[in-house]
Scaffold this active site. Sequence first.
Site, short mmCIF file in Angstrom:
data_model
loop_
_atom_site.label_atom_id
_atom_site.label_comp_id
_atom_site.label_asym_id
_atom_site.label_seq_id
_atom_site.Cartn_x
_atom_site.Cartn_y
_atom_site.Cartn_z
N ASP A 161 -17.39 4.76 -21.31
CA ASP A 161 -17.17 4.57 -19.87
C ASP A 161 -15.73 4.16 -19.57
O ASP A 161 -14.90 4.00 -20.49
CB ASP A 161 -18.20 3.53 -19.38
CG ASP A 161 -18.72 3.80 -17.99
OD1 ASP A 161 -18.03 4.50 -17.22
OD2 ASP A 161 -19.80 3.29 -17.66
N ASP A 216 -21.28 8.13 -9.94
CA ASP A 216 -22.70 8.11 -10.37
C ASP A 216 -23.63 8.83 -9.41
O ASP A 216 -23.45 8.79 -8.19
CB ASP A 216 -23.16 6.65 -10.48
CG ASP A 216 -22.49 5.94 -11.64
OD1 ASP A 216 -21.69 6.56 -12.34
OD2 ASP A 216 -22.79 4.75 -11.83
#
Length: 404
Positions: A161, A216
């Site tokens: 990430d 997201d």
Amino acid sequence: MDRVIKFILSFALAANLFATAAFAETTQEVVNKAPNGLALTPPLGWTSWNKFACNVSEATVRATADAMVSSGMRDAGYKYVVIDDCWQGPRDGNGFITADSQKFPSGIKALADYVHSRGLSFGIYSDAGRLTCGGRPASEGHEYQDALTYARWGVDYLKYDWCNTGDRNAQEAYAVMADALRASGRDIVFSMCEWGTAKPWLWAKNTGNLWRTTGDIFDSFNKQDDAHKSWAHTVTEIVDLNESLWPYAGPGHWNDADMLEVGNGGMSPSEYRSHFSLWAMMAAPLMAGNDIAHMDETTRSILLNKEVIAVDQDPLGLQGRRVWKEADKEVWVKTLSGGARALLLFNRGDAPATIRATSDQLGWPAGVRAKIRDLWAHKDAGRWSGSIEATVEPHGVTMYRITP
Ligand code: GLA
């Protein structure tokens, strides 16, 4: 004596220059590594985040691995069981990462062994900053040590990430971890989660096996809201962001449209069928994001549609694209191996719509002979006669495989 010193000095200078040159070459090599040969079709599996977020535990992961076997998902090709954020505990006195001992009392190695014993592969999560998005210790400055730890544990997949990275350069940061994974000696699929900020599709082909192209996903078909709009996207928003990136996908390097929401409760069955079909058309990774151990029959029938999975997993590895659009009606085509085509009629509207596709949209001459298979009705649907038309339910799709 003078001459001897001069000789020594010039020798030292030359050696230094040589070392600098060698180092520069090595750095360049790190960035330009050949592909790692993994993920020749888009990864298929499950990831904990969309359903469990930071509530993930050893018990959940074991139950999920069991359910992937008993539900038939493993046999349908779902392979990776990935723990997303929040598995980490502190680093030990030597800087090695440990697991959260409350949530993972048996440790990650035991859990990886369990997942492997079920005939599945095991994945884990870290981040290129000092802390993960969930505030746990991340890998900046510990890349080689972490890759070594993952290899010792038997990790097969790393999601990496981009939170808390400050002004770090994405190309450099991901190249370092890619190199660390190679140096670990274990085959580890590298899933880059940089949200598309630095356009990884332009430079990451040989760095990562997949790269997120957007922020997201959240569990909504097309209804954005205040709570999500700064960061999270609906299915249709992701589709519109990811579609144009079709030229950059191929075996070993995929546009990642994010984990699936199928089965999480925020969409209707027809919307979930659209979500799953569009991801398959885009050759996106199919990482289920629901509670596999407690899914209902509708969810199971979507995630286990082997004919749609086969479109996603086609070995040619071409990302499908939208070839026609008029208001809420769309036609999508994905070229498959052997000259076949996957054809998707997509209705974004709130009322049923009749959508028609033609040979030229498939890239074929009008008189081509081919047979048609309806991939959601699971029925043969006659022979191609230059065009096809269907009435598509609201927010729904009709999906065909057309084989010459
Ligand atoms: C970011 C990622 C998500 C998830 C969370 C975990 O938001 O984009 O996919 O991994 O972090 O904290």
